[in-house]
Design an enzyme around this catalytic site. Structure first.
Site, PDB file in Angstrom:
ATOM      1  N   ARG A 184      17.353  10.943  49.159  1.00 34.08           N
ATOM      2  CA  ARG A 184      16.912  12.224  48.605  1.00 34.08           C
ATOM      3  C   ARG A 184      15.986  13.006  49.537  1.00 34.08           C
ATOM      4  O   ARG A 184      15.093  12.445  50.152  1.00 34.08           O
ATOM      5  CB  ARG A 184      16.190  11.948  47.289  1.00 34.08           C
ATOM      6  CG  ARG A 184      15.891  13.192  46.492  1.00 34.08           C
ATOM      7  CD  ARG A 184      15.676  12.871  45.038  1.00 34.08           C
ATOM      8  NE  ARG A 184      14.389  12.227  44.797  1.00 34.08           N
ATOM      9  CZ  ARG A 184      13.950  11.928  43.582  1.00 34.08           C
ATOM     10  NH1 ARG A 184      14.708  12.167  42.534  1.00 34.08           N
ATOM     11  NH2 ARG A 184      12.790  11.358  43.419  1.00 34.08           N
ATOM     12  N   ARG A 208       3.777   5.094  28.933  1.00 37.60           N
ATOM     13  CA  ARG A 208       4.214   4.124  29.916  1.00 37.60           C
ATOM     14  C   ARG A 208       3.999   2.691  29.437  1.00 37.60           C
ATOM     15  O   ARG A 208       4.474   1.750  30.063  1.00 37.60           O
ATOM     16  CB  ARG A 208       3.372   4.295  31.190  1.00 37.60           C
ATOM     17  CG  ARG A 208       4.132   4.839  32.368  1.00 37.60           C
ATOM     18  CD  ARG A 208       3.203   4.910  33.561  1.00 37.60           C
ATOM     19  NE  ARG A 208       3.189   6.241  34.148  1.00 37.60           N
ATOM     20  CZ  ARG A 208       4.093   6.675  35.004  1.00 37.60           C
ATOM     21  NH1 ARG A 208       5.068   5.895  35.401  1.00 37.60           N
ATOM     22  NH2 ARG A 208       4.035   7.894  35.483  1.00 37.60           N
ATOM     23  N   ARG A 248       7.689  -0.036  42.289  1.00 39.54           N
ATOM     24  CA  ARG A 248       7.581   0.808  41.103  1.00 39.54           C
ATOM     25  C   ARG A 248       8.567   0.375  40.018  1.00 39.54           C
ATOM     26  O   ARG A 248       8.282   0.474  38.828  1.00 39.54           O
ATOM     27  CB  ARG A 248       7.776   2.290  41.476  1.00 39.54           C
ATOM     28  CG  ARG A 248       6.578   2.847  42.254  1.00 39.54           C
ATOM     29  CD  ARG A 248       6.660   4.344  42.443  1.00 39.54           C
ATOM     30  NE  ARG A 248       7.780   4.719  43.299  1.00 39.54           N
ATOM     31  CZ  ARG A 248       8.552   5.778  43.103  1.00 39.54           C
ATOM     32  NH1 ARG A 248       8.353   6.562  42.073  1.00 39.54           N
ATOM     33  NH2 ARG A 248       9.525   6.046  43.933  1.00 39.54           N
ATOM     34  N   ARG A 253      10.285  12.469  50.314  1.00 37.73           N
ATOM     35  CA  ARG A 253       9.054  11.994  49.697  1.00 37.73           C
ATOM     36  C   ARG A 253       8.516  10.813  50.487  1.00 37.73           C
ATOM     37  O   ARG A 253       9.262   9.949  50.894  1.00 37.73           O
ATOM     38  CB  ARG A 253       9.324  11.564  48.256  1.00 37.73           C
ATOM     39  CG  ARG A 253       9.217  12.710  47.280  1.00 37.73           C
ATOM     40  CD  ARG A 253       9.709  12.317  45.937  1.00 37.73           C
ATOM     41  NE  ARG A 253       8.998  11.145  45.409  1.00 37.73           N
ATOM     42  CZ  ARG A 253       9.069  10.784  44.141  1.00 37.73           C
ATOM     43  NH1 ARG A 253       9.786  11.481  43.296  1.00 37.73           N
ATOM     44  NH2 ARG A 253       8.438   9.728  43.709  1.00 37.73           N
ATOM     45  N   LYS A 287      14.439  11.944  35.439  1.00 30.37           N
ATOM     46  CA  LYS A 287      13.765  12.460  34.240  1.00 30.37           C
ATOM     47  C   LYS A 287      13.218  13.862  34.486  1.00 30.37           C
ATOM     48  O   LYS A 287      13.391  14.750  33.659  1.00 30.37           O
ATOM     49  CB  LYS A 287      12.614  11.533  33.821  1.00 30.37           C
ATOM     50  CG  LYS A 287      13.048  10.106  33.497  1.00 30.37           C
ATOM     51  CD  LYS A 287      11.890   9.281  32.961  1.00 30.37           C
ATOM     52  CE  LYS A 287      10.808   9.004  33.987  1.00 30.37           C
ATOM     53  NZ  LYS A 287      11.208   8.120  35.095  1.00 30.37           N
TER      54      LYS A 287
END
Ligand code: ZN
Length: 214
Positions: free
Chosen positions: A126, A87, A171, A160, A13
């Protein structure tokens, strides 16, 4: 034109929002960015946010809505991209009311559909350049063989801290429990446009453009 980018964590996103900002002059409203910005602003609202965050508490919907309202009052000819908000269903209701109050509406809710297992594979692969933030992926876009960032030549890359499978699955569960009901909510309102979020960045961007230009 105001849109919501809806999708699970790691669906891309933020990447797509940044492209829309660059290409269409839209304003990206990411809750995380807004809270960080408020915290360092020194305004009354900012100090309130700072106190809550420093105490490790969750910022209320009311505060987030207040921050969005401040943005709606500013210059926004290109329209807004809501990224990471709403959310929950109550937040979706609140956003709808806020937009109506400011004489504007939501034009599209773009649901970025991705397969969970592909997401896990993607996010754990990533890494980003420590100097310019360029995003790399072990499979799809590996760090160049010379170990230098293709964009800035930087040689330091970071992953991350929450890029591990367990935290992603937590999550994801949170997303399915609290956020995925928004898919039905916006579908019922006739605002939902689902796209395949798993393609390459430019392919996904094209699918989004097609919806915005329709
Ligand atoms: Zn770089």
């Amino acid at each position: 034109m105001n849109i919501i980018l809806l999708g699970p964590p790691g669906a891309g996103k933020g990447t797509q929002a940044r492209k829309l900002v660059a290409e269409r002059g839209m304003v990206q409203l990411s809750t995380g960015d807004m809270l960080r910005e408020a915290k360092s602003s020194g305004t009354e609202m900012g100090n309130k946010v700072a106190a809550i965050m420093d105490a490790g508490q969750l910022v209320t919907d009311e505060i987030v809505i207040g921050l969005i309202e401040e943005k709606l009052e500013g210059d926004h000819a290109g329209g807004f991209i809501f990224d990471g908000f709403p959310r929950t269903l109550p937040q979706a209701d609140a956003l709808g009311e806020l937009l109506a109050k400011h004489g504007t509406t939501l034009d599209a809710v773009i649901e970025m559909r991705v397969d969970d297992e592909a997401l896990v594979a993607r996010i754990t692969a990533r890494s980003t350049c420590a100097s310019c933030g360029e995003v790399y992926n072990d499979q799809m876009k590996p760090i160049p063989d010379d170990g230098k960032c293709a964009n800035c030549g930087g040689t330091e890359f970071k992953r991350r801290a929450d890029d591990n499978e367990e935290s992603l699955r937590t999550r994801l569960m949170e997303y399915y429990k609290k956020t995925s009901p928004l898919i039905g909510y916006y579908y019922a309102k006739g605002d939902l446009s689902p796209i395949n979020g798993l393609g390459e960045i430019d392919v996904v961007a094209k699918a989004i453009s097609k919806i915005l230009d329709a």
